[in-house]
Design a protein around this motif. Structure first.
Motif, PDB file in Angstrom:
ATOM      1  N   ASN A 157       3.974  -9.741  -2.136  1.00  0.00           N
ATOM      2  CA  ASN A 157       2.943  -8.826  -2.635  1.00  0.00           C
ATOM      3  C   ASN A 157       1.630  -9.073  -1.906  1.00  0.00           C
ATOM      4  O   ASN A 157       0.778  -9.838  -2.361  1.00  0.00           O
ATOM      5  CB  ASN A 157       2.779  -9.022  -4.144  1.00  0.00           C
ATOM      6  CG  ASN A 157       1.850  -7.989  -4.774  1.00  0.00           C
ATOM      7  OD1 ASN A 157       1.256  -7.156  -4.090  1.00  0.00           O
ATOM      8  ND2 ASN A 157       1.709  -8.055  -6.083  1.00  0.00           N
ATOM      9  N   ARG A 175      -1.522  -6.916   0.075  1.00  0.00           N
ATOM     10  CA  ARG A 175      -2.120  -5.627   0.366  1.00  0.00           C
ATOM     11  C   ARG A 175      -3.394  -5.817   1.184  1.00  0.00           C
ATOM     12  O   ARG A 175      -4.048  -6.863   1.115  1.00  0.00           O
ATOM     13  CB  ARG A 175      -2.441  -4.884  -0.929  1.00  0.00           C
ATOM     14  CG  ARG A 175      -1.225  -4.684  -1.827  1.00  0.00           C
ATOM     15  CD  ARG A 175      -1.593  -4.145  -3.188  1.00  0.00           C
ATOM     16  NE  ARG A 175      -1.883  -2.723  -3.147  1.00  0.00           N
ATOM     17  CZ  ARG A 175      -2.302  -2.028  -4.195  1.00  0.00           C
ATOM     18  NH1 ARG A 175      -2.520  -2.635  -5.357  1.00  0.00           N
ATOM     19  NH2 ARG A 175      -2.530  -0.739  -4.087  1.00  0.00           N
ATOM     20  N   LEU A 180      -6.127 -11.920  -8.629  1.00  0.00           N
ATOM     21  CA  LEU A 180      -5.684 -11.777  -7.241  1.00  0.00           C
ATOM     22  C   LEU A 180      -6.153 -12.965  -6.403  1.00  0.00           C
ATOM     23  O   LEU A 180      -7.198 -13.557  -6.665  1.00  0.00           O
ATOM     24  CB  LEU A 180      -6.239 -10.492  -6.635  1.00  0.00           C
ATOM     25  CG  LEU A 180      -5.906  -9.176  -7.340  1.00  0.00           C
ATOM     26  CD1 LEU A 180      -6.556  -8.021  -6.600  1.00  0.00           C
ATOM     27  CD2 LEU A 180      -4.405  -8.980  -7.422  1.00  0.00           C
ATOM     28  N   ASP A 225       4.766 -15.554  -6.955  1.00  0.00           N
ATOM     29  CA  ASP A 225       4.386 -14.461  -7.845  1.00  0.00           C
ATOM     30  C   ASP A 225       2.976 -13.935  -7.586  1.00  0.00           C
ATOM     31  O   ASP A 225       2.509 -13.040  -8.295  1.00  0.00           O
ATOM     32  CB  ASP A 225       4.479 -14.924  -9.299  1.00  0.00           C
ATOM     33  CG  ASP A 225       5.899 -15.307  -9.698  1.00  0.00           C
ATOM     34  OD1 ASP A 225       6.840 -14.650  -9.213  1.00  0.00           O
ATOM     35  OD2 ASP A 225       6.060 -16.264 -10.478  1.00  0.00           O
ATOM     36  N   SER A 226       2.295 -14.494  -6.601  1.00  0.00           N
ATOM     37  CA  SER A 226       0.898 -14.123  -6.371  1.00  0.00           C
ATOM     38  C   SER A 226       0.757 -12.699  -5.840  1.00  0.00           C
ATOM     39  O   SER A 226       1.577 -12.224  -5.056  1.00  0.00           O
ATOM     40  CB  SER A 226       0.251 -15.089  -5.372  1.00  0.00           C
ATOM     41  OG  SER A 226       0.161 -16.387  -5.893  1.00  0.00           O
ATOM     42  N   ALA A 227      -0.303 -12.044  -6.289  1.00  0.00           N
ATOM     43  CA  ALA A 227      -0.723 -10.779  -5.709  1.00  0.00           C
ATOM     44  C   ALA A 227      -1.888 -11.104  -4.772  1.00  0.00           C
ATOM     45  O   ALA A 227      -2.894 -11.660  -5.200  1.00  0.00           O
ATOM     46  CB  ALA A 227      -1.160  -9.802  -6.788  1.00  0.00           C
TER      47      ALA A 227
END
Length: 272
Positions: free
Chosen positions: A109, A111, A16, A81-83
């Protein structure tokens, strides 16, 4: 996928990109808190200079330019594509703004660490004073990935749907105004202080409780809903709480600090 991540989930995750968005409206600078100790590997992001543009006609915290956000994403190594996980050292107000800005500019993505740094520590997470080296990402921003409102759009929602004002009741009522030159609120708006979205420990209330809270204010998704605040920071927190509750709500980014730049726009006072 939930827009929130727990401290336990973060501790168990790998790969992450973590961002520390700690910020204090009245000071001291968030960088000082970050330097004192942060989630290991987290990059600091400055709300005033990287998550907002210069104050002016667009309000105190307008959206930053695409080039500024692109530089932020590249130095932190974020790509398509990173979270990404964002947090702060308070109750996720600044983290919610960071998530909002990143998603607006095309990062899908993202959070928020529920409960922020305090939750991380409570879960046994260590903190570090080590600053990670800048990455060399190649992300190309694409603004407009989220719907946002201007003053005209906010006024329309206030008259045809539910426009939630995320500020404290006394600011909504026009009884005090510590930040802006004019006190009051947008006519037709409904006060929903964003502090009511979280528990004492800074974690968001469960989805069903948030759903009940907003439904009592008419924001149950059956009619258009939007959020604003003083300058677009706590409004992002309100929009996040609404998302958890299952209600889509765009943000009026300029918020009250932009609304009052036009003396022709009406101003309401009182708590009703």
């Amino acid at each position: 996928m939930s827009p929130l991540i727990t401290a336990a989930e973060l501790r168990a995750a790998t790969g992450l990109v973590v961002l520390d968005a700690t910020w204090n409206l009245m000071g001291p600078p968030g960088r000082e808190a970050y330097d004192a100790g942060h989630v290991p590997g987290a990059y600091f992001v400055d709300l005033d200079t990287e998550l907002a543009g210069p104050p002016g006609a667009g309000g105190r915290h307008p959206l930053p330019s695409a080039s500024v956000v692109e530089a932020l994403l590249r130095r932190t190594g974020i790509d398509g594509d990173s979270a990404v996980v964002v947090y702060d050292a308070a109750n996720s107000m600044a983290a919610a703004r960071a998530r909002f800005v990143l998603r607006y500019f095309g990062v899908e993505n993202v959070r928020v660490l529920d409960g922020g740094l305090a939750a991380w520590k409570a879960a046994g997470g260590e903190v570090s004073a080590e600053v990670p080296a800048d990455a060399k990402g190649e992300f190309v921003t694409a603004g407009g990935s989220l719907q946002v409102l201007d003053a005209e759009g906010a006024a329309e929602i206030a008259s045809t749907g539910v426009l939630l004002d995320a500020r404290a009741p006394e600011r909504f009522a026009g009884e005090v105004e510590p930040m802006d030159k004019v006190a009051g609120h947008i006519p037709g708006a409904v006060n929903a202080p964003t502090t009511g979205n979280v528990a004492e420990d800074g974690r968001f209330l469960p989805a069903d409780e948030l759903r009940e809270r907003f439904a009592k204010l008419g924001a149950d998704g059956s009619q258009p809903v939007a959020a604003y605040c003083g300058s677009g920071v706590t409004a992002a927190h309100e929009a996040l709480a609404l998302e958890i509750a299952g209600v889509d709500a765009p943000v009026y980014v300029g918020s009250w600090s932009e609304w009052i730049t036009d003396p022709e726009r009406p101003v309401a006072t009182g708590r009703d």
